[in-house]
Each structure stands twice: as C-alpha cells, then as structure tokens.
Scaffold this active site. Sequence first.
Site, mmCIF file in Angstrom:
data_model
loop_
_atom_site.group_PDB
_atom_site.id
_atom_site.type_symbol
_atom_site.label_atom_id
_atom_site.label_comp_id
_atom_site.label_asym_id
_atom_site.label_seq_id
_atom_site.Cartn_x
_atom_site.Cartn_y
_atom_site.Cartn_z
ATOM 1 N N ASP A 83 0.713 -1.207 0.003
ATOM 2 C CA ASP A 83 -0.038 0.130 -0.050
ATOM 3 C C ASP A 83 1.075 1.313 0.025
ATOM 4 O O ASP A 83 2.003 1.375 0.536
ATOM 5 C CB ASP A 83 -0.817 -0.087 1.242
ATOM 6 C CG ASP A 83 -0.386 -0.155 2.502
ATOM 7 O OD1 ASP A 83 0.791 -0.682 2.733
ATOM 8 O OD2 ASP A 83 -0.601 0.782 3.377
ATOM 9 N N GLU B 288 0.120 -0.930 5.712
ATOM 10 C CA GLU B 288 1.133 -0.697 6.633
ATOM 11 C C GLU B 288 1.035 1.055 6.774
ATOM 12 O O GLU B 288 1.447 1.497 7.946
ATOM 13 C CB GLU B 288 2.474 -0.735 5.741
ATOM 14 C CG GLU B 288 3.785 -0.363 6.650
ATOM 15 C CD GLU B 288 4.171 0.777 6.531
ATOM 16 O OE1 GLU B 288 5.120 1.230 7.552
ATOM 17 O OE2 GLU B 288 3.924 1.690 5.922
#
Length: 344
Positions: free
Chosen positions: A68, A117
């Site tokens: 991400d 994350e």
Amino acid sequence: MISSEEKVEFLRKLVEIYSPTGRESEAVKFIVESFESFGVDAYVDEVGNAIAIREGKGPRILLAGHVDTVPGIIPVRIEDGVLWGRGSVDAKGPLATFFFATLESNANIIFAGLVDEEGFSKGAKNLDVPRPDYIIIGEPSGVDGVTIGYKGSLTAKFVESVEKVHGSLGVDAAERLINRWLEIKSSFGEGFDALSGRIVELHAYERDFDFYGEMVINLRTPPGYNPPKGWEILDFVPAYQVDRRSPLVRAFVRGIRRNGMRPRLKKKTGTADMNILGPRFGVDAVAYGPGDSRLDHTPHERISLSEYLLAIDVLVDVIEELKGAKERAAEESGEREAGKALSG
C-alpha cells in the site's frame, strides 16, 4: 539470469498500479502472478498479503515490504534514469528489490507483500508464516544504508466538556485541549531518543449547555517509553532497535562494502512494520531498500533506477553472507564437539 530491463519493467508496472491503503488487491494479484510466471508458488493470505516461500540453504529470512501507499496519484514516467510515481520510494522500490532478491537467491526465503502498513498494519499483525531466523523490512534506507531502529507510534484521544458560563468567566473545551497539548509538547526533543509528535485532529464546538471538544494526537516515542495512565490509547506500537553487532547488521555492512560503498547505520524517527514483526517473532530485524526517504509521501516521489538495480545486488550479497555465517557457525560447532570428543 533476469535482465535489468525486466527488473525495471516490473517496478514500473507495480508503481503504475495505484494501491492506496485499502485498495491493494490489484497490486497483490500482480505480485503473485509475477512470482508464478517465474515458477515460484505464491498466494494471497486471509488478510490480503502476497506470500511466496522458497526453500533453499541457510537460515530462514523473511523479506517483508508493503504494497500500500499513501493517497495521491503521480503520473508514472521514466526520465533520465529516474522513475517517478506514487510508491516508487515508499515502498514499491524496496518491495521490487525483495522480489528479485527472492528469485536470485538460493536461500530459505519468505517473501511477504504486506497490506495496510500506512494504516494500522493489519498485514503485519496478522502475518501467518513459519518463524524466520532474520527479518528484513522493505523501507527506503538508501542503497548504502541499513536502518537498525525506528521510534514507536502512539495515537491517543482526549475529550473535554465544559459547562457553559459567560464567555469572559471561564476556559472552554478548546482551550483546555490546547493547554493539554502544550503540556505534552513541553517534553518534546529532537532525535531518536526523544519524544515528538503532532495533533492529528482537533474539533471543538458549542452545544446547548456545554462547550465540547475532541483532540487526537500522534506521538513518536523513544525506546522505553510507556504511555501515561488515564489516556485513551487508540493505538500503540513501541520503538524497536537491533544491536549493531547483530549478525544481520554485520551481513549488511559486508554486503554494502562488497558493492563498493561505505555502509551507513541509521535510526529513524518514523515507525514501520519492523516495530511489529521483530518483537512478534523474537528475532533480529532491520530495514533496507533503495530510495530517498525524504521523498516519501511527497508530490516529488521518484527513485533512481541504477540505485534500485544496485540494491538488488546488495541484498543478494547480504543473503549470501547470512547463509555463510550459518554454515561457518555450524562448522565451528562441529569442530568444538570433535575437540571435546578427542580430549575426552
């Protein structure tokens, strides 16, 4: 042998897939299918992580990067040997480095492309893989750097409600929250071993019979920090650092030197999945990857392709160093046992 052109093309395609937190599935699918195209079994786990496991020689090494990115589309282009695009530095450049190091190393490797994350690290907190001997986290350290420590992260919420009085007679909810923040901020300092932070949200408004306010703050916490009692803690990840004498750190020092550079050991004031996975598995962890972390989250995010390609070579050498260290330790242990048998 995988060509430099293939490595660049993989990174370009990965960066072209827009994958802000919560929308990682297309990028995860691309990674899994790319592994399978090289004959490596890969799968998507229950929380959406991309996982590939290779059996080989030496200690088991977890290479864990994140898929991400923060929001914000940056048109993907290559100019003068530099790839522009959201996530090129944080952290698809490091993730692609891990992808090719996995393919080019005859080692025991677990590759994990983690989700969330940039959110609350759902991918790291729910990672279900065999226990590794070492962990390497994919974050930009620079090709010649290795990160041995990250500060912790604490998110807390404060609420104030003050009964209405005449405007000239009292302190309202907003003022109380601001005073609370200034009190917290008075203990701030600079560097890895000091507390720092910011206000994330501050809302204050007038209701029929009171003044009401809410404040959410995020603190970057040094090693050994414990949250004050009575705070409403929304999330807390303690600081993490590894001993610079660790075999993992020494392997990076040797691997970077082998590629003609002077190693730099870094401690960062941010927080990463290293803070979660190192303590969770109880093994040494560092972070490594190409890219300038000062470009993280900015509209100018870009990565040097020559640095990216060199980082793959460095990481392959590091993995070989770790394999050699285990083999040397086994030989030394065998020699000691043989010596004991002869002396007995």
